[in-house]
Design a protein around this motif. Sequence first.
Motif, PDB file in Angstrom:
ATOM      1  N   HIS A   1       0.831  -1.198   0.000  1.00 43.80           N
ATOM      2  CA  HIS A   1       0.000   0.000   0.000  1.00 43.80           C
ATOM      3  C   HIS A   1       0.875   1.260   0.000  1.00 43.80           C
ATOM      4  O   HIS A   1       1.826   1.374   0.783  1.00 43.80           O
ATOM      5  N   ALA A   2       0.565   2.188  -0.873  1.00 46.88           N
ATOM      6  CA  ALA A   2       1.312   3.443  -0.948  1.00 46.88           C
ATOM      7  C   ALA A   2       0.826   4.411   0.123  1.00 46.88           C
ATOM      8  O   ALA A   2      -0.380   4.601   0.297  1.00 46.88           O
ATOM      9  N   HIS A   3       1.748   5.026   0.842  1.00 47.23           N
ATOM     10  CA  HIS A   3       1.425   6.029   1.866  1.00 47.23           C
ATOM     11  C   HIS A   3       1.790   7.405   1.317  1.00 47.23           C
ATOM     12  O   HIS A   3       2.951   7.660   0.969  1.00 47.23           O
ATOM     13  N   ASN A   4       0.799   8.278   1.255  1.00 51.86           N
ATOM     14  CA  ASN A   4       1.042   9.622   0.742  1.00 51.86           C
ATOM     15  C   ASN A   4       0.802  10.702   1.781  1.00 51.86           C
ATOM     16  O   ASN A   4       0.855  11.885   1.469  1.00 51.86           O
ATOM     17  N   ASP A   5       0.559  10.289   3.018  1.00 55.57           N
ATOM     18  CA  ASP A   5       0.315  11.241   4.093  1.00 55.57           C
ATOM     19  C   ASP A   5       1.622  11.557   4.816  1.00 55.57           C
ATOM     20  O   ASP A   5       2.430  10.671   5.105  1.00 55.57           O
ATOM     21  N   GLY A   6       1.835  12.823   5.129  1.00 59.17           N
ATOM     22  CA  GLY A   6       3.003  13.224   5.910  1.00 59.17           C
ATOM     23  C   GLY A   6       4.320  13.132   5.183  1.00 59.17           C
ATOM     24  O   GLY A   6       5.384  13.042   5.807  1.00 59.17           O
ATOM     25  N   LEU A   7       4.295  13.195   3.858  1.00 55.29           N
ATOM     26  CA  LEU A   7       5.548  13.087   3.093  1.00 55.29           C
ATOM     27  C   LEU A   7       6.370  14.366   3.150  1.00 55.29           C
ATOM     28  O   LEU A   7       7.563  14.361   2.836  1.00 55.29           O
ATOM     29  N   GLN A   8       5.753  15.486   3.526  1.00 58.06           N
ATOM     30  CA  GLN A   8       6.444  16.775   3.637  1.00 58.06           C
ATOM     31  C   GLN A   8       7.167  17.142   2.338  1.00 58.06           C
ATOM     32  O   GLN A   8       8.261  17.707   2.353  1.00 58.06           O
ATOM     33  N   GLY A   9       6.508  16.810   1.222  1.00 57.26           N
ATOM     34  CA  GLY A   9       7.067  17.171  -0.079  1.00 57.26           C
ATOM     35  C   GLY A   9       8.222  16.316  -0.524  1.00 57.26           C
ATOM     36  O   GLY A   9       8.854  16.603  -1.542  1.00 57.26           O
ATOM     37  N   ALA A  10       8.522  15.242   0.223  1.00 58.15           N
ATOM     38  CA  ALA A  10       9.704  14.427  -0.084  1.00 58.15           C
ATOM     39  C   ALA A  10       9.322  12.952  -0.064  1.00 58.15           C
ATOM     40  O   ALA A  10       9.517  12.264   0.938  1.00 58.15           O
ATOM     41  N   PRO A  11       8.787  12.428  -1.176  1.00 59.71           N
ATOM     42  CA  PRO A  11       8.452  10.999  -1.208  1.00 59.71           C
ATOM     43  C   PRO A  11       9.665  10.097  -1.085  1.00 59.71           C
ATOM     44  O   PRO A  11       9.546   8.965  -0.622  1.00 59.71           O
ATOM     45  N   ALA A  12      10.831  10.597  -1.482  1.00 64.78           N
ATOM     46  CA  ALA A  12      12.089   9.864  -1.295  1.00 64.78           C
ATOM     47  C   ALA A  12      13.029  10.775  -0.521  1.00 64.78           C
ATOM     48  O   ALA A  12      13.296  11.902  -0.947  1.00 64.78           O
ATOM     49  N   HIS A  13      13.539  10.295   0.626  1.00 67.12           N
ATOM     50  CA  HIS A  13      14.300  11.215   1.496  1.00 67.12           C
ATOM     51  C   HIS A  13      15.408  10.488   2.252  1.00 67.12           C
ATOM     52  O   HIS A  13      15.472  10.502   3.472  1.00 67.12           O
ATOM     53  N   GLY A  14      16.290   9.851   1.523  1.00 62.58           N
ATOM     54  CA  GLY A  14      17.451   9.213   2.140  1.00 62.58           C
ATOM     55  C   GLY A  14      18.317   8.601   1.065  1.00 62.58           C
ATOM     56  O   GLY A  14      17.841   7.798   0.266  1.00 62.58           O
ATOM     57  N   LEU A  15      19.581   8.994   1.000  1.00 64.52           N
ATOM     58  CA  LEU A  15      20.506   8.523  -0.026  1.00 64.52           C
ATOM     59  C   LEU A  15      21.843   8.184   0.598  1.00 64.52           C
ATOM     60  O   LEU A  15      22.297   8.870   1.523  1.00 64.52           O
ATOM     61  N   GLY A  16      22.493   7.147   0.063  1.00 62.98           N
ATOM     62  CA  GLY A  16      23.834   6.826   0.530  1.00 62.98           C
ATOM     63  C   GLY A  16      24.539   5.888  -0.416  1.00 62.98           C
ATOM     64  O   GLY A  16      23.913   5.004  -1.019  1.00 62.98           O
ATOM     65  N   VAL A  17      25.851   6.097  -0.559  1.00 58.11           N
ATOM     66  CA  VAL A  17      26.706   5.210  -1.353  1.00 58.11           C
ATOM     67  C   VAL A  17      27.531   4.376  -0.383  1.00 58.11           C
ATOM     68  O   VAL A  17      28.116   4.908   0.574  1.00 58.11           O
ATOM     69  N   THR A  18      27.580   3.063  -0.603  1.00 61.92           N
ATOM     70  CA  THR A  18      28.357   2.180   0.269  1.00 61.92           C
ATOM     71  C   THR A  18      29.833   2.579   0.249  1.00 61.92           C
ATOM     72  O   THR A  18      30.320   3.147  -0.729  1.00 61.92           O
ATOM     73  N   PRO A  19      30.555   2.298   1.332  1.00 59.48           N
ATOM     74  CA  PRO A  19      31.967   2.684   1.387  1.00 59.48           C
ATOM     75  C   PRO A  19      32.822   2.173   0.235  1.00 59.48           C
ATOM     76  O   PRO A  19      33.806   2.811  -0.135  1.00 59.48           O
ATOM     77  N   ASP A  20      32.455   1.039  -0.366  1.00 68.26           N
ATOM     78  CA  ASP A  20      33.233   0.526  -1.494  1.00 68.26           C
ATOM     79  C   ASP A  20      32.821   1.153  -2.821  1.00 68.26           C
ATOM     80  O   ASP A  20      33.405   0.850  -3.872  1.00 68.26           O
ATOM     81  N   GLY A  21      31.814   2.026  -2.798  1.00 68.30           N
ATOM     82  CA  GLY A  21      31.391   2.725  -3.996  1.00 68.30           C
ATOM     83  C   GLY A  21      30.615   1.893  -4.997  1.00 68.30           C
ATOM     84  O   GLY A  21      30.421   2.316  -6.136  1.00 68.30           O
ATOM     85  N   LYS A  22      30.109   0.729  -4.585  1.00 68.25           N
ATOM     86  CA  LYS A  22      29.462  -0.180  -5.538  1.00 68.25           C
ATOM     87  C   LYS A  22      27.937  -0.164  -5.493  1.00 68.25           C
ATOM     88  O   LYS A  22      27.290  -0.699  -6.389  1.00 68.25           O
ATOM     89  N   GLN A  23      27.344   0.427  -4.445  1.00 68.55           N
ATOM     90  CA  GLN A  23      25.886   0.455  -4.339  1.00 68.55           C
ATOM     91  C   GLN A  23      25.410   1.851  -3.961  1.00 68.55           C
ATOM     92  O   GLN A  23      26.045   2.554  -3.169  1.00 68.55           O
ATOM     93  N   LEU A  24      24.236   2.217  -4.506  1.00 70.20           N
ATOM     94  CA  LEU A  24      23.537   3.432  -4.120  1.00 70.20           C
ATOM     95  C   LEU A  24      22.199   3.029  -3.504  1.00 70.20           C
ATOM     96  O   LEU A  24      21.412   2.325  -4.138  1.00 70.20           O
ATOM     97  N   TRP A  25      21.966   3.464  -2.270  1.00 70.73           N
ATOM     98  CA  TRP A  25      20.724   3.145  -1.561  1.00 70.73           C
ATOM     99  C   TRP A  25      19.853   4.405  -1.505  1.00 70.73           C
ATOM    100  O   TRP A  25      20.343   5.500  -1.212  1.00 70.73           O
ATOM    101  N   SER A  26      18.544   4.233  -1.798  1.00 68.79           N
ATOM    102  CA  SER A  26      17.604   5.351  -1.796  1.00 68.79           C
ATOM    103  C   SER A  26      16.332   4.915  -1.094  1.00 68.79           C
ATOM    104  O   SER A  26      15.743   3.877  -1.439  1.00 68.79           O
TER     105      SER A  26
END
Length: 463
Positions: A357-382
Amino acid sequence: MRLFVLAVVALLISAAAMAQSPAVPSKPALDFDFYRARIEPMFLVKRPGNVRCVECHERGAGALRFQARVEGGASWTEEASRKNFTAVSAFVVPGDPKASRLLQHPLERESGGDPFHGGGKHWSASHAEYHTLAAWVRGETRPSSRTVARIIQTNAAGDDSHVIDPATNKVVGVINDIRIPHGITSAPDGSRIYISNEALHTLDAVDALSLSVIARVPLSGRPNNVSITRDGRKVYVGIAQAPGALDVIDTVTMKNVKTVPVKGAIHNVYVTPDGKFAVAGSIAESTISIVDTSTDEMVRTIKMSAGIRPMTFDTNPDGSTRRIFVQLSGFHGFAAVDFATGQEVARIEHPAIPGVHAHNDGLQGAPAHGLGVTPDGKQLWSTSKVYGYAYVHSLPDLEEIAKVFVGQHPEWITFSPDGRRVYVAAAGDNQTFVVDTTTFKEVARIAVGQVPKRNGTAILRTN
Protein backbone atom coordinates in the motif's frame (compact mmCIF):
# COMPACT_ATOMS: atom_id res chain seq x y z
CA MET A 1 99.54 8.76 53.51
CA ARG A 2 97.57 7.21 56.33
CA LEU A 3 94.85 9.88 55.95
CA PHE A 4 94.65 9.17 52.21
CA VAL A 5 94.14 5.43 52.79
CA LEU A 6 91.44 6.11 55.37
CA ALA A 7 89.62 8.42 52.91
CA VAL A 8 89.70 5.77 50.17
CA VAL A 9 88.36 3.14 52.56
CA ALA A 10 85.55 5.48 53.61
CA LEU A 11 84.61 6.09 50.00
CA LEU A 12 84.55 2.36 49.28
CA ILE A 13 82.36 1.69 52.30
CA SER A 14 79.99 4.50 51.25
CA ALA A 15 79.77 3.18 47.69
CA ALA A 16 79.03 -0.34 48.94
CA ALA A 17 76.27 0.96 51.19
CA MET A 18 74.75 2.90 48.35
CA ALA A 19 74.82 -0.17 46.13
CA GLN A 20 72.94 -2.14 48.77
CA SER A 21 70.29 0.60 49.29
CA PRO A 22 67.20 0.41 47.07
CA ALA A 23 67.02 3.14 44.44
CA VAL A 24 64.32 5.74 44.98
CA PRO A 25 62.17 5.77 41.85
CA SER A 26 61.81 9.14 40.20
CA LYS A 27 58.34 10.56 39.92
CA PRO A 28 56.91 10.64 36.38
CA ALA A 29 56.41 13.99 34.73
CA LEU A 30 52.89 15.14 33.95
CA ASP A 31 52.45 15.60 30.21
CA PHE A 32 50.88 18.88 29.05
CA ASP A 33 49.77 17.61 25.63
CA PHE A 34 47.92 14.69 27.22
CA TYR A 35 46.39 17.12 29.71
CA ARG A 36 45.14 19.49 27.05
CA ALA A 37 43.82 16.79 24.73
CA ARG A 38 41.94 14.61 27.21
CA ILE A 39 42.01 15.97 30.78
CA GLU A 40 41.01 19.60 30.33
CA PRO A 41 37.89 18.78 28.22
CA MET A 42 36.54 16.79 31.20
CA PHE A 43 36.13 20.04 33.11
CA LEU A 44 33.57 21.19 30.53
CA VAL A 45 31.44 18.03 30.61
CA LYS A 46 27.86 18.13 31.85
CA ARG A 47 27.27 14.86 33.71
CA PRO A 48 23.73 13.89 34.70
CA GLY A 49 22.85 15.42 38.05
CA ASN A 50 26.05 17.49 38.26
CA VAL A 51 27.11 20.96 37.28
CA ARG A 52 30.20 21.23 35.07
CA CYS A 53 33.52 21.40 36.93
CA VAL A 54 34.30 24.72 35.27
CA GLU A 55 31.16 26.35 36.65
CA CYS A 56 32.59 26.22 40.16
CA HIS A 57 36.32 26.25 39.55
CA GLU A 58 36.34 29.17 37.13
CA ARG A 59 35.52 31.26 40.19
CA GLY A 60 38.08 29.49 42.34
CA ALA A 61 35.95 27.10 44.40
CA GLY A 62 37.97 24.71 46.54
CA ALA A 63 41.26 26.57 45.88
CA LEU A 64 41.39 25.40 42.25
CA ARG A 65 40.85 28.31 39.89
CA PHE A 66 40.61 27.96 36.11
CA GLN A 67 41.47 30.72 33.69
CA ALA A 68 38.73 32.39 31.66
CA ARG A 69 37.74 30.51 28.51
CA VAL A 70 37.68 31.81 24.98
CA GLU A 71 34.44 33.31 23.75
CA GLY A 72 31.85 30.56 23.38
CA GLY A 73 33.20 28.62 26.35
CA ALA A 74 34.35 25.52 24.48
CA SER A 75 38.06 25.75 25.26
CA TRP A 76 40.97 27.78 26.56
CA THR A 77 43.85 29.44 24.73
CA GLU A 78 47.13 27.54 24.98
CA GLU A 79 48.49 30.15 27.40
CA ALA A 80 45.43 29.75 29.63
CA SER A 81 45.64 25.96 29.38
CA ARG A 82 49.24 26.03 30.60
CA LYS A 83 48.18 28.07 33.63
CA ASN A 84 45.34 25.61 34.24
CA PHE A 85 47.83 22.76 33.89
CA THR A 86 49.97 24.26 36.66
CA ALA A 87 46.94 24.80 38.89
CA VAL A 88 45.58 21.30 38.35
CA SER A 89 49.00 19.67 38.84
CA ALA A 90 49.06 21.00 42.40
CA PHE A 91 46.30 18.50 43.19
CA VAL A 92 48.20 15.53 41.76
CA VAL A 93 50.85 13.24 43.22
CA PRO A 94 52.67 12.11 40.06
CA GLY A 95 52.72 8.34 39.78
CA ASP A 96 50.06 7.79 42.45
CA PRO A 97 46.41 8.20 41.36
CA LYS A 98 45.05 7.10 44.74
CA ALA A 99 47.00 9.80 46.54
CA SER A 100 45.93 12.49 44.04
CA ARG A 101 43.17 14.76 45.27
CA LEU A 102 42.15 15.55 41.68
CA LEU A 103 40.98 11.96 41.26
CA GLN A 104 39.90 11.02 44.77
CA HIS A 105 37.89 14.10 45.65
CA PRO A 106 35.18 13.61 42.95
CA LEU A 107 35.37 9.79 43.18
CA GLU A 108 32.31 8.11 44.69
CA ARG A 109 32.84 6.88 48.24
CA GLU A 110 31.94 3.30 47.31
CA SER A 111 35.03 3.28 45.07
CA GLY A 112 37.30 4.66 47.79
CA GLY A 113 36.84 8.36 47.17
CA ASP A 114 37.12 11.15 49.71
CA PRO A 115 34.21 11.59 52.12
CA PHE A 116 33.08 14.90 50.63
CA HIS A 117 33.45 17.02 47.51
CA GLY A 118 31.67 20.37 47.27
CA GLY A 119 31.05 19.72 43.57
CA GLY A 120 29.50 16.32 44.12
CA LYS A 121 30.68 12.89 43.05
CA HIS A 122 31.46 12.42 39.35
CA TRP A 123 32.93 8.95 38.80
CA SER A 124 33.27 5.40 39.94
CA ALA A 125 36.68 3.76 39.76
CA SER A 126 35.52 1.83 36.69
CA HIS A 127 34.52 4.94 34.73
CA ALA A 128 36.49 5.64 31.54
CA GLU A 129 37.18 9.24 32.60
CA TYR A 130 38.71 8.06 35.88
CA HIS A 131 40.99 5.65 33.99
CA THR A 132 42.07 8.43 31.65
CA LEU A 133 42.92 10.65 34.61
CA ALA A 134 44.86 7.81 36.22
CA ALA A 135 46.83 7.21 33.03
CA TRP A 136 47.87 10.86 32.97
CA VAL A 137 48.89 10.81 36.64
CA ARG A 138 51.01 7.68 35.99
CA GLY A 139 52.96 9.64 33.39
CA GLU A 140 51.50 8.52 30.08
CA THR A 141 52.39 10.98 27.38
CA ARG A 142 49.60 10.56 24.88
CA PRO A 143 45.93 9.66 24.99
CA SER A 144 44.96 6.16 23.94
CA SER A 145 44.47 5.83 20.20
CA ARG A 146 41.88 3.07 20.63
CA THR A 147 38.68 3.90 18.81
CA VAL A 148 35.31 2.30 18.21
CA ALA A 149 32.72 2.67 15.48
CA ARG A 150 29.35 4.08 16.45
CA ILE A 151 26.10 4.89 14.64
CA ILE A 152 24.57 8.14 15.88
CA GLN A 153 20.80 8.34 15.43
CA THR A 154 19.15 11.71 16.04
CA ASN A 155 15.49 11.91 17.01
CA ALA A 156 13.76 14.84 15.33
CA ALA A 157 10.82 15.06 17.75
CA GLY A 158 12.91 14.57 20.87
CA ASP A 159 15.75 15.99 22.90
CA ASP A 160 18.09 13.03 22.57
CA SER A 161 20.19 11.06 20.11
CA HIS A 162 20.98 7.36 20.42
CA VAL A 163 24.44 5.85 20.10
CA ILE A 164 24.48 2.37 18.54
CA ASP A 165 27.32 -0.16 18.54
CA PRO A 166 27.39 -1.70 15.03
CA ALA A 167 29.19 -4.76 16.39
CA THR A 168 26.18 -5.70 18.55
CA ASN A 169 23.41 -3.49 17.14
CA LYS A 170 22.63 -2.38 20.68
CA VAL A 171 22.17 1.13 22.05
CA VAL A 172 25.25 1.85 24.16
CA GLY A 173 24.68 5.48 25.01
CA VAL A 174 22.35 8.46 24.74
CA ILE A 175 23.25 12.07 24.00
CA ASN A 176 20.85 14.25 25.98
CA ASP A 177 20.01 17.94 26.16
CA ILE A 178 19.85 18.71 22.42
CA ARG A 179 16.26 19.54 21.50
CA ILE A 180 15.25 18.91 17.88
CA PRO A 181 18.66 17.54 16.87
CA HIS A 182 19.12 17.69 13.12
CA GLY A 183 22.47 17.07 11.40
CA ILE A 184 25.31 15.01 12.83
CA THR A 185 28.99 14.72 12.02
CA SER A 186 32.11 13.85 14.01
CA ALA A 187 35.74 14.89 14.37
CA PRO A 188 38.23 12.74 12.42
CA ASP A 189 40.34 12.32 15.57
CA GLY A 190 37.38 10.77 17.41
CA SER A 191 37.23 13.41 20.12
CA ARG A 192 33.87 15.03 19.42
CA ILE A 193 30.45 14.68 17.84
CA TYR A 194 28.78 17.75 16.35
CA ILE A 195 24.98 18.06 16.22
CA SER A 196 22.93 20.99 14.96
CA ASN A 197 20.36 22.17 17.50
CA GLU A 198 17.19 23.50 15.88
CA ALA A 199 15.68 24.65 19.17
CA LEU A 200 18.56 26.91 20.23
CA HIS A 201 19.97 27.68 16.75
CA THR A 202 23.39 26.39 17.77
CA LEU A 203 25.98 23.85 16.73
CA ASP A 204 26.52 21.66 19.78
CA ALA A 205 29.85 19.95 20.45
CA VAL A 206 29.58 16.63 22.31
CA ASP A 207 32.52 15.02 24.09
CA ALA A 208 32.99 11.54 22.63
CA LEU A 209 33.89 9.94 25.95
CA SER A 210 31.15 11.30 28.19
CA LEU A 211 28.54 11.97 25.45
CA SER A 212 27.89 15.32 27.13
CA VAL A 213 27.46 18.68 25.42
CA ILE A 214 30.57 20.74 26.12
CA ALA A 215 29.87 23.77 23.92
CA ARG A 216 27.14 25.47 21.94
CA VAL A 217 28.12 27.80 19.10
CA PRO A 218 25.48 30.41 18.15
CA LEU A 219 24.52 30.31 14.47
CA SER A 220 23.14 32.93 12.09
CA GLY A 221 19.75 31.20 11.94
CA ARG A 222 17.87 27.92 12.34
CA PRO A 223 20.15 25.08 11.24
CA ASN A 224 19.56 21.90 9.29
CA ASN A 225 22.29 19.53 8.19
CA VAL A 226 26.05 19.74 8.90
CA SER A 227 29.30 18.43 7.42
CA ILE A 228 32.96 18.51 8.46
CA THR A 229 36.18 18.99 6.51
CA ARG A 230 38.57 16.08 6.18
CA ASP A 231 41.08 17.66 8.57
CA GLY A 232 38.37 18.33 11.13
CA ARG A 233 39.14 22.05 11.34
CA LYS A 234 35.80 23.34 10.04
CA VAL A 235 32.15 22.35 10.32
CA TYR A 236 29.73 23.69 7.71
CA VAL A 237 26.20 24.26 8.97
CA GLY A 238 23.30 24.69 6.56
CA ILE A 239 21.06 27.57 7.63
CA ALA A 240 17.47 26.75 6.73
CA GLN A 241 16.12 30.13 7.76
CA ALA A 242 15.70 32.61 4.89
CA PRO A 243 17.69 33.99 3.16
CA GLY A 244 19.90 30.97 3.90
CA ALA A 245 23.64 30.61 4.31
CA LEU A 246 26.47 28.30 5.24
CA ASP A 247 27.93 29.04 8.65
CA VAL A 248 31.58 28.07 9.04
CA ILE A 249 32.54 26.90 12.53
CA ASP A 250 36.21 26.78 13.56
CA THR A 251 36.47 23.62 15.68
CA VAL A 252 39.61 24.80 17.49
CA THR A 253 38.20 28.07 18.79
CA MET A 254 34.59 26.87 18.53
CA LYS A 255 33.58 30.14 16.93
CA ASN A 256 31.32 30.97 14.02
CA VAL A 257 34.03 32.51 11.84
CA LYS A 258 32.12 33.14 8.63
CA THR A 259 28.63 33.15 7.16
CA VAL A 260 28.81 32.32 3.45
CA PRO A 261 25.93 33.72 1.35
CA VAL A 262 24.48 31.02 -0.90
CA LYS A 263 21.47 30.61 -3.17
CA GLY A 264 18.47 30.09 -0.90
CA ALA A 265 17.77 28.60 2.51
CA ILE A 266 19.87 25.45 2.95
CA HIS A 267 18.41 22.05 3.81
CA ASN A 268 21.50 19.85 3.49
CA VAL A 269 25.24 20.38 3.16
CA TYR A 270 28.01 17.88 2.38
CA VAL A 271 31.78 18.02 1.97
CA THR A 272 32.72 16.13 -1.20
CA PRO A 273 34.74 12.90 -0.82
CA ASP A 274 37.94 14.65 -1.95
CA GLY A 275 37.37 17.42 0.60
CA LYS A 276 37.59 20.23 -1.93
CA PHE A 277 34.03 21.50 -1.90
CA ALA A 278 31.04 22.01 0.37
CA VAL A 279 27.86 21.24 -1.58
CA ALA A 280 24.64 22.77 -0.25
CA GLY A 281 21.07 22.32 -1.45
CA SER A 282 18.11 24.67 -1.22
CA ILE A 283 14.51 23.46 -1.32
CA ALA A 284 13.05 26.91 -1.94
CA GLU A 285 15.42 27.83 -4.78
CA SER A 286 15.85 24.35 -6.32
CA THR A 287 19.56 25.13 -6.42
CA ILE A 288 22.78 23.36 -5.50
CA SER A 289 25.46 25.80 -4.27
CA ILE A 290 29.11 24.75 -4.44
CA VAL A 291 31.61 26.37 -2.07
CA ASP A 292 35.41 26.03 -2.26
CA THR A 293 36.56 24.73 1.15
CA SER A 294 39.99 26.37 0.78
CA THR A 295 38.52 29.88 0.49
CA ASP A 296 34.97 29.45 1.80
CA GLU A 297 33.70 31.29 -1.26
CA MET A 298 30.87 30.13 -3.54
CA VAL A 299 32.24 29.11 -6.92
CA ARG A 300 29.12 28.04 -8.86
CA THR A 301 25.52 26.90 -8.68
CA ILE A 302 23.50 24.15 -10.35
CA LYS A 303 19.82 24.77 -11.01
CA MET A 304 17.47 21.77 -10.77
CA SER A 305 13.78 21.32 -11.61
CA ALA A 306 12.61 20.99 -8.00
CA GLY A 307 13.72 21.48 -4.40
CA ILE A 308 16.98 19.87 -3.33
CA ARG A 309 16.60 17.10 -0.79
CA PRO A 310 19.32 14.60 0.36
CA MET A 311 22.44 14.21 -1.78
CA THR A 312 25.40 11.85 -2.04
CA PHE A 313 28.32 11.34 -4.42
CA ASP A 314 30.37 8.84 -6.37
CA THR A 315 33.96 9.42 -7.43
CA ASN A 316 36.33 9.16 -10.35
CA PRO A 317 39.35 6.80 -10.14
CA ASP A 318 41.52 9.70 -8.90
CA GLY A 319 39.12 10.37 -6.01
CA SER A 320 37.57 13.52 -7.46
CA THR A 321 33.80 13.88 -7.45
CA ARG A 322 32.11 12.26 -10.46
CA ARG A 323 28.38 12.63 -9.87
CA ILE A 324 25.97 14.18 -7.41
CA PHE A 325 22.97 11.96 -6.70
CA VAL A 326 20.07 14.09 -5.51
CA GLN A 327 16.51 13.49 -4.38
CA LEU A 328 14.03 16.19 -5.38
CA SER A 329 10.85 17.63 -3.94
CA GLY A 330 7.78 15.80 -5.21
CA PHE A 331 9.80 13.15 -7.07
CA HIS A 332 9.78 9.50 -6.04
CA GLY A 333 13.36 8.63 -6.97
CA PHE A 334 16.60 10.49 -7.61
CA ALA A 335 18.57 12.32 -10.28
CA ALA A 336 22.25 12.05 -11.22
CA VAL A 337 24.20 15.22 -12.01
CA ASP A 338 27.64 15.37 -13.61
CA PHE A 339 29.75 17.30 -11.10
CA ALA A 340 32.12 18.84 -13.63
CA THR A 341 29.47 20.17 -16.03
CA GLY A 342 26.49 20.57 -13.72
CA GLN A 343 24.28 18.76 -16.22
CA GLU A 344 21.66 16.20 -15.22
CA VAL A 345 22.69 12.88 -16.79
CA ALA A 346 20.07 10.49 -15.41
CA ARG A 347 16.78 10.42 -13.54
CA ILE A 348 15.55 7.23 -11.88
CA GLU A 349 11.96 6.93 -10.68
CA HIS A 350 11.28 4.24 -8.12
CA PRO A 351 8.64 1.80 -9.39
CA ALA A 352 5.56 0.82 -7.43
CA ILE A 353 5.86 -2.32 -5.34
CA PRO A 354 3.05 -4.79 -6.13
CA GLY A 355 0.90 -5.63 -3.12
CA VAL A 356 2.33 -2.84 -0.95
CA HIS A 357 0.00 0.00 0.00
CA ALA A 358 1.31 3.44 -0.95
CA HIS A 359 1.42 6.03 1.87
CA ASN A 360 1.04 9.62 0.74
CA ASP A 361 0.31 11.24 4.09
CA GLY A 362 3.00 13.22 5.91
CA LEU A 363 5.55 13.09 3.09
CA GLN A 364 6.44 16.78 3.64
CA GLY A 365 7.07 17.17 -0.08
CA ALA A 366 9.70 14.43 -0.08
CA PRO A 367 8.45 11.00 -1.21
CA ALA A 368 12.09 9.86 -1.29
CA HIS A 369 14.30 11.21 1.50
CA GLY A 370 17.45 9.21 2.14
CA LEU A 371 20.51 8.52 -0.03
CA GLY A 372 23.83 6.83 0.53
CA VAL A 373 26.71 5.21 -1.35
CA THR A 374 28.36 2.18 0.27
CA PRO A 375 31.97 2.68 1.39
CA ASP A 376 33.23 0.53 -1.49
CA GLY A 377 31.39 2.72 -4.00
CA LYS A 378 29.46 -0.18 -5.54
CA GLN A 379 25.89 0.46 -4.34
CA LEU A 380 23.54 3.43 -4.12
CA TRP A 381 20.72 3.15 -1.56
CA SER A 382 17.60 5.35 -1.80
CA THR A 383 14.70 5.30 0.67
CA SER A 384 11.01 5.64 -0.19
CA LYS A 385 8.59 7.07 2.34
CA VAL A 386 5.74 6.08 0.02
CA TYR A 387 6.38 2.32 0.28
CA GLY A 388 8.68 1.98 3.29
CA TYR A 389 11.37 0.37 1.17
CA ALA A 390 14.95 1.11 0.19
CA TYR A 391 15.78 0.73 -3.50
CA VAL A 392 19.34 -0.44 -4.19
CA HIS A 393 21.15 0.39 -7.43
CA SER A 394 24.53 -0.83 -8.60
CA LEU A 395 27.27 1.66 -9.42
CA PRO A 396 28.35 3.01 -11.76
CA ASP A 397 25.59 1.73 -14.08
CA LEU A 398 22.56 2.58 -11.86
CA GLU A 399 20.82 -0.76 -12.39
CA GLU A 400 18.27 -1.65 -9.70
CA ILE A 401 19.46 -4.78 -7.89
CA ALA A 402 17.23 -5.01 -4.79
CA LYS A 403 14.31 -3.64 -2.79
CA VAL A 404 14.29 -4.01 1.00
CA PHE A 405 11.60 -3.14 3.55
CA VAL A 406 13.03 -0.64 6.03
CA GLY A 407 10.03 0.53 8.07
CA GLN A 408 7.45 3.29 7.96
CA HIS A 409 8.59 6.67 6.65
CA PRO A 410 12.26 5.75 6.24
CA GLU A 411 14.55 8.74 6.24
CA TRP A 412 18.33 8.98 6.28
CA ILE A 413 20.76 6.12 5.98
CA THR A 414 24.34 5.48 7.02
CA PHE A 415 26.69 2.50 6.77
CA SER A 416 28.96 0.60 9.12
CA PRO A 417 32.61 1.44 8.35
CA ASP A 418 33.13 -1.88 6.56
CA GLY A 419 29.98 -1.34 4.49
CA ARG A 420 28.45 -4.67 5.51
CA ARG A 421 25.45 -3.09 7.24
CA VAL A 422 23.17 -0.18 6.38
CA TYR A 423 21.30 1.71 9.11
CA VAL A 424 17.97 3.28 8.11
CA ALA A 425 16.01 5.69 10.30
CA ALA A 426 12.36 4.59 10.28
CA ALA A 427 10.70 7.80 11.46
CA GLY A 428 7.24 6.23 11.61
CA ASP A 429 8.33 3.31 13.79
CA ASN A 430 10.78 5.04 16.18
CA GLN A 431 13.31 2.42 15.15
CA THR A 432 16.56 2.13 13.24
CA PHE A 433 16.47 -0.77 10.77
CA VAL A 434 19.69 -2.69 10.07
CA VAL A 435 20.10 -4.50 6.74
CA ASP A 436 22.91 -6.67 5.35
CA THR A 437 24.20 -5.02 2.17
CA THR A 438 25.21 -8.37 0.62
CA THR A 439 22.15 -10.51 1.28
CA PHE A 440 19.70 -7.58 1.52
CA LYS A 441 18.17 -9.25 4.56
CA GLU A 442 17.03 -7.46 7.69
CA VAL A 443 19.47 -7.96 10.57
CA ALA A 444 17.92 -5.99 13.42
CA ARG A 445 15.43 -3.35 14.49
CA ILE A 446 16.73 -1.01 17.17
CA ALA A 447 14.35 1.02 19.33
CA VAL A 448 15.42 4.65 19.46
CA GLY A 449 13.63 7.94 20.21
CA GLN A 450 10.79 9.99 18.81
CA VAL A 451 10.76 10.34 14.99
CA PRO A 452 14.34 9.34 14.13
CA LYS A 453 15.56 11.04 10.96
CA ARG A 454 19.20 12.02 10.36
CA ASN A 455 21.95 9.63 11.30
CA GLY A 456 25.66 9.21 10.75
CA THR A 457 28.66 6.96 11.36
CA ALA A 458 31.38 8.08 13.76
CA ILE A 459 34.73 6.66 14.85
CA LEU A 460 35.13 7.70 18.49
CA ARG A 461 37.88 7.54 21.09
CA THR A 462 37.27 5.23 24.00
CA ASN A 463 39.54 6.91 26.55
